[in-house]
Design an enzyme around this catalytic site. Structure first.
Site, mmCIF file in Angstrom:
data_model
loop_
_atom_site.group_PDB
_atom_site.id
_atom_site.type_symbol
_atom_site.label_atom_id
_atom_site.label_comp_id
_atom_site.label_asym_id
_atom_site.label_seq_id
_atom_site.Cartn_x
_atom_site.Cartn_y
_atom_site.Cartn_z
ATOM 1 N N GLU A 182 0.663 -1.221 -0.032
ATOM 2 C CA GLU A 182 -0.032 -0.147 -0.087
ATOM 3 C C GLU A 182 0.827 1.255 -0.091
ATOM 4 O OE1 GLU A 182 -2.726 -0.341 3.229
ATOM 5 O OE2 GLU A 182 -3.868 -1.999 2.379
ATOM 6 N N GLU B 168 -6.246 -7.713 -1.119
ATOM 7 C CA GLU B 168 -6.952 -7.899 0.434
ATOM 8 C C GLU B 168 -8.287 -7.541 0.297
ATOM 9 O OE1 GLU B 168 -5.102 -5.326 3.336
ATOM 10 O OE2 GLU B 168 -3.117 -5.959 2.792
#
Ligand SMILES: [Zn+2]
Length: 662
Positions: free
Chosen positions: A143, A298
């Site tokens: 991320e 995710e």
């Protein structure tokens, strides 16, 4: 290929447990596990002493159960020994303060020292795991998304500026540094845009955001180059936080170097808690970054939370979210996470299993999806979405608006969503493209608040319309030059000829009531209420589709339509309530020659994945009551393994996947 996976952190659990985990994963139809993210301190407990046996053992155990590994470079969490030895790898915030060790994402992207540490740990992993059949793919970092304002970044920024401008004279001209006596006689004088200076120069600020995006892209590229040098065939991705969460880098640039795009999908993070439409739009954005082959790296499988819990998914919701992602182009779904951590900052961030590690209803639901995936794998193979509507967004516009929104109520992607909603409610797909995309495949392009427009982009859009395209833009478009100066041309600047109108006056409505807009007969008459901004238009070659009906600009044009070549350009000078878009967008679709499917029942979503030879339809019901959809001639209900046609009842949170008969 349609696959199911989990984010797995074997280093969080005793090794005696790993076999149980692998067995339970296999029984749930899991065939991918993402490992090693954040595990640097365990993979290299001390400088230059890699210890990867444990990871090798975990990968082996999984592989024997048919589960391949996505290996993550662990650089999102620099270990304590590294930070202690070289504290200057820590990033500095916009106040110029270094962050302390203790969280994550605490490093400076431009630290050559940190990049060398990154090289070392990635190379150590490659020495062990390159060209390894157990590895399904690599993930860079985690991320990406923070900016640093340290002296080293400031120096790198100055080099970037020198490369871009060559001379300080050109830089001074681009930024307008005569304002507040900020003219630079040497690049060494240029600061980063720190807080507390009474307002940074917008040109400097935008260039810093561009520079920082390039810094993140180049940090990732160094890892990619290293991986490819040792393992040229392996696929590489990165788990982005797409659209509204992190805008610290241009995701189109970041993904250009990757084999496929991934994003982390937390439906209960969207602004309305669980808003399938908002989430659908983010999914479309993520898919558009590479076109196809998207992974969800995710996928939410439990309540989020660190200090407090979020809402737990109701029975059926994990499955529903999974099929929303698949229906919008995801080929692999990796649930976050396998088992909820007992310690650390995310100990309330729930995965499939709770802290106890025992099977639960969420596990059974994933298992159910695993069985369904085995049925869907072949019919969905090589299918993709083929959309004919595009939303044009650019990071330049987005960043320029983030620096100076002009109105605190201006919500860039909220504005997009108003145009997206009427499409969503009819099951019409859309792609999210940027200024480098070839637009010719799209009969309709919507570009809300295209704020910063280069002459090159204006020319591209003009050619698009001349060749038959329909283009819609809105208020505050064409305002900024590439240097983030306000254009000296009448607004919408370089777009004025294309839209056949200019803005004679604009009104910020942040602290004012909206103004009524009388819609012309073509739009069905009626009244729309403006908000955020009003652009008052003067028509050149365009004609009006609606007029303001209040304020001192009453009767002045509010919407303009212009014919150019074979195409049409429409300028909507205001933002409004959803009802306006529910009328306007279908009208535009028809004008663009696109089909207009009926409205879907409330809370129902419809998408289509296809090849040249067959189509697979997804119907999803987000309501907690039944919905009926008419699927016409229908086809084969892939999950029910039976023919399906005509009206079909979707159960609450139900999913219907039909392969169209051809
Ligand atoms: Zn820095």
């Amino acid at each position: 290929m349609l696959l199911l996976g989990v984010a797995y952190y074997p280093e969080h659990w005793p090794q005696e447990r790993w076999e149980t985990d692998a067995r339970m994963m296999q029984e749930a139809g899991i065939s991918v596990a993402r490992l090693a993210e954040f595990a640097w301190s365990r993979m290299e407990p001390a400088l230059g002493r890699p210890e990867l046996d444990w990871l090798d053992r975990a990968m082996d155990l999984l592989y024997k159960r048919g589960i391949r590994t996505v290996l993550c470079t662990p650089t999102a969490a620099a270990p304590a020994w590294l930070v202690q030895a070289e504290p200057d790898v820590l990033l500095q915030d916009q106040k110029g303060h270094p962050v302390s060790f203790g969280g994550r994402r605490h490093y400076c992207f431009n630290s050559e020292s940190y990049r060398r540490h990154s090289d070392r740990i990635v190379w150590a992993m490659l020495e062990r795991f390159a060209n390894d059949e157990r590895v399904a793919a690599w993930q860079t970092d985690n991320e990406f998304g923070h900016r640093c304002y340290c002296p080293r970044c400031a120096e790198a920024f100055r080099s970037w500026l020198k490369h871009k401008y060559g001379t300080t004279e050109k830089l001074n001209s681009a930024w307008g540094t005569i304002f507040w006596s900020q003219e630079y006689s040497d690049f060494s004088q240029v600061p980063p845009p720190l807080l507390g200076t009474g307002g940074n120069n917008p040109g400097l600020h935008l260039d810093y955001l561009r520079f920082f995006s390039d810094s993140i892209v180049s940090f990732q590229k160094r890892q990619i180059d290293l991986i490819r040098s040792a393992d040229p065939k392996v696929s590489i991705t990165h788990n982005t936080m797409t659209m509204s969460i992190y805008d610290d880098m241009d995701l189109y640039d970041l993904c250009a170097d990757l084999d496929f795009a991934s994003w982390d999908n937390y439906p209960m993070w969207t602004k309305d808690a669980v808003a399938p439409r908002s989430n659908a739009m983010v999914a479309d954005y993520a898919r558009s970054l590479k076109g196809k082959g998207m992974w969800i790296m995710e996928q939410q499988s439990g309540a989020g939370g660190s200090r407090a819990f979020g809402r737990f998914p109701s029975p059926g919701e994990i499955r529903l979210w999974t099929y929303q992602a698949v229906g919008r182009g995801a080929d692999t779904i990796v649930y976050f996470r396998w088992r909820t951590a007992r310690f650390g900052a995310e100990q309330y961030w729930h995965g499939i299993l709770d802290h106890s590690g025992l099977p639960n209803r969420r596990y059974e639901e994933v298992k159910h999806v695993g069985r369904e995936f085995s049925v869907l794998r072949d019919p969905l193979d090589t299918t993709s979405l083929r959309n004919r509507v595009a939303f044009l967004n650019t990071y330049d516009s987005r960043w320029a608006l983030s620096i100076q929104p002009g109105n605190a109520k201006l919500d860039y992607f909220g504005h997009f969503e108003k145009y997206f909603s009427p499409l969503y409610r009819r099951g019409i797909g859309a792609d999210f493209v940027n200024h480098r995309t070839d637009l010719t495949a799209y009969p309709l392009v919507v570009a809300p608040t295209l704020h910063l427009v280069s002459d090159e982009l204006a020319a591209t859009l003009t050619e698009y319309v001349k060749h038959g395209g329909t283009l819609v833009t809105t208020y505050r478009s064409g305002v900024k030059t590439v240097d983030n100066q306000v254009t000296d041309r009448p607004l919408p600047g370089p777009l004025a000829g294309l839209f056949g109108c200019t803005v004679e006056e604009y009104q910020n409505l942040e602290q004012m009531p909206g103004v009524e807009v009388t819609l012309g007969d073509e739009l069905g008459g009626g009244i729309a209420l403006s908000s955020v901004f009003n652009d008052v238009l003067t028509l050149d070659t365009a004609r009006a589709l609606g007029h303001y009906a209040g304020s001192h600009y009453s009767a002045r044009p509010a919407i303009a339509i212009n014919s150019l070549g074979k195409g049409t350009a429409i300028y909507v000078g205001f933002e409004s309530e959803q009802g306006f878009y529910d009328t306007f967008v279908p009208w535009v679709l028809s004008r663009a020659g696109l089909p207009l499917p009926d409205l879907l029942p409330d809370s129902v979503e419809h998408t289509v994945r296809q090849t040249d030879t067959h189509r697979v339809h997804f119907w999803l019901n987000y309501a907690d009551t039944e919905r009926t959809v008419d699927i016409g001639e229908g086809g084969t209900d892939l999950l029910g393994k039976a023919p399906a046609r005509g009206p079909i009842v979707l159960e609450p949170l139900g999913v219907l996947i039909v392969r169209e008969t051809t």
